[in-house]
Design an enzyme around this catalytic site. Structure first.
Site, mmCIF file in Angstrom:
data_model
loop_
_atom_site.group_PDB
_atom_site.id
_atom_site.type_symbol
_atom_site.label_atom_id
_atom_site.label_comp_id
_atom_site.label_asym_id
_atom_site.label_seq_id
_atom_site.Cartn_x
_atom_site.Cartn_y
_atom_site.Cartn_z
ATOM 1 N N GLY A 10 0.830 -1.195 0.000
ATOM 2 C CA GLY A 10 0.000 0.000 0.000
ATOM 3 C C GLY A 10 0.865 1.245 0.000
ATOM 4 C CB CYS A 11 0.177 4.627 1.283
ATOM 5 S SG CYS A 11 0.998 6.205 1.487
ATOM 6 C CG PHE A 12 5.932 5.145 -0.346
ATOM 7 C CD1 PHE A 12 5.347 6.346 0.008
ATOM 8 C CD2 PHE A 12 6.569 5.070 -1.571
ATOM 9 C CE1 PHE A 12 5.388 7.451 -0.827
ATOM 10 C CE2 PHE A 12 6.617 6.167 -2.420
ATOM 11 C CZ PHE A 12 6.023 7.359 -2.047
ATOM 12 C CD1 TRP A 13 4.533 8.699 2.405
ATOM 13 C CD2 TRP A 13 2.453 9.451 2.696
ATOM 14 N NE1 TRP A 13 4.351 9.751 1.553
ATOM 15 C CE2 TRP A 13 3.086 10.236 1.699
ATOM 16 C CE3 TRP A 13 1.134 9.738 3.042
ATOM 17 C CZ2 TRP A 13 2.437 11.293 1.060
ATOM 18 C CZ3 TRP A 13 0.497 10.789 2.407
ATOM 19 C CH2 TRP A 13 1.147 11.555 1.429
#
Length: 174
Positions: A10-13
């Site tokens: 998913g979102c790397f953050w």
């Protein structure tokens, strides 16, 4: 002796904010892997046309935290049964993937998936593929949650994953 792991969930953050807190992890960088163009930008990757996944590439000391433990956390912190999406993030750039750097990492990833298969109602769709060229994301993506905890996505999504890590895996934190 350090090793490298590259994970897409998913979102790397979200992965950056959680894995950076682990003892034995010395570096976490957000970037892109698995696509068809060189030097991709966030804007290009977000179109879904480049074939890249948002990844974290981390450096870890296997004498402090094992690759198997990293995989356990990876699966605990995202949904490996949703194809090309995590929650509201939809597109191939949000796929679940383990990019392995050695045959041992590949074997460990496949074993973890097999071991977890019966824990999920739906099939695990996590890809296990060889690591290819890693492209660092733009500077503003690095440590994004730490710099922007009040940003709506961070407070709504990333913070929950950090809380889960602290509550369920606090013994692994720095």
């Amino acid at each position: 002796m350090s090793e490298i792991a590259t994970l897409a969930g998913g979102c790397f953050w979200c992965l950056d904010a959680t894995f950076a807190r682990l003892r034995g992890v010395s570096q976490v960088d957000c970037g892109y892997m698995g696509g068809r163009i060189e030097a991709p930008t966030y804007k290009a990757v977000c179109t879904g046309d480049t074939g890249h996944a948002e990844v974290i590439q981390l450096t870890f000391d296997p004498t402090i935290i094992s690759y198997a433990t990293l995989l356990e956390l990876f699966f605990a912190l995202h949904n490996p049964t949703t194809l090309n999406r995590q929650g509201g993030d939809v597109g191939t750039q949000y796929r679940s993937s383990i990019f392995f750097h050695s045959e041992q990492q590949a074997a460990d990833a496949r074993k973890k998936i097999a071991d977890l298969a019966s824990d999920y109602r739906d099939p695990i769709v996590t890809e296990v593929t060889p690591a290819v060229t890693y492209w660092p994301a733009e500077t503003y993506h690095q440590d994004y949650f730490e710099q922007n905890p009040e940003q709506p996505y961070c407070s709504a999504v990333v913070a929950g994953k950090v809380r889960k890590l602290v509550q369920e895996y606090g013994n692994l934190l720095k």
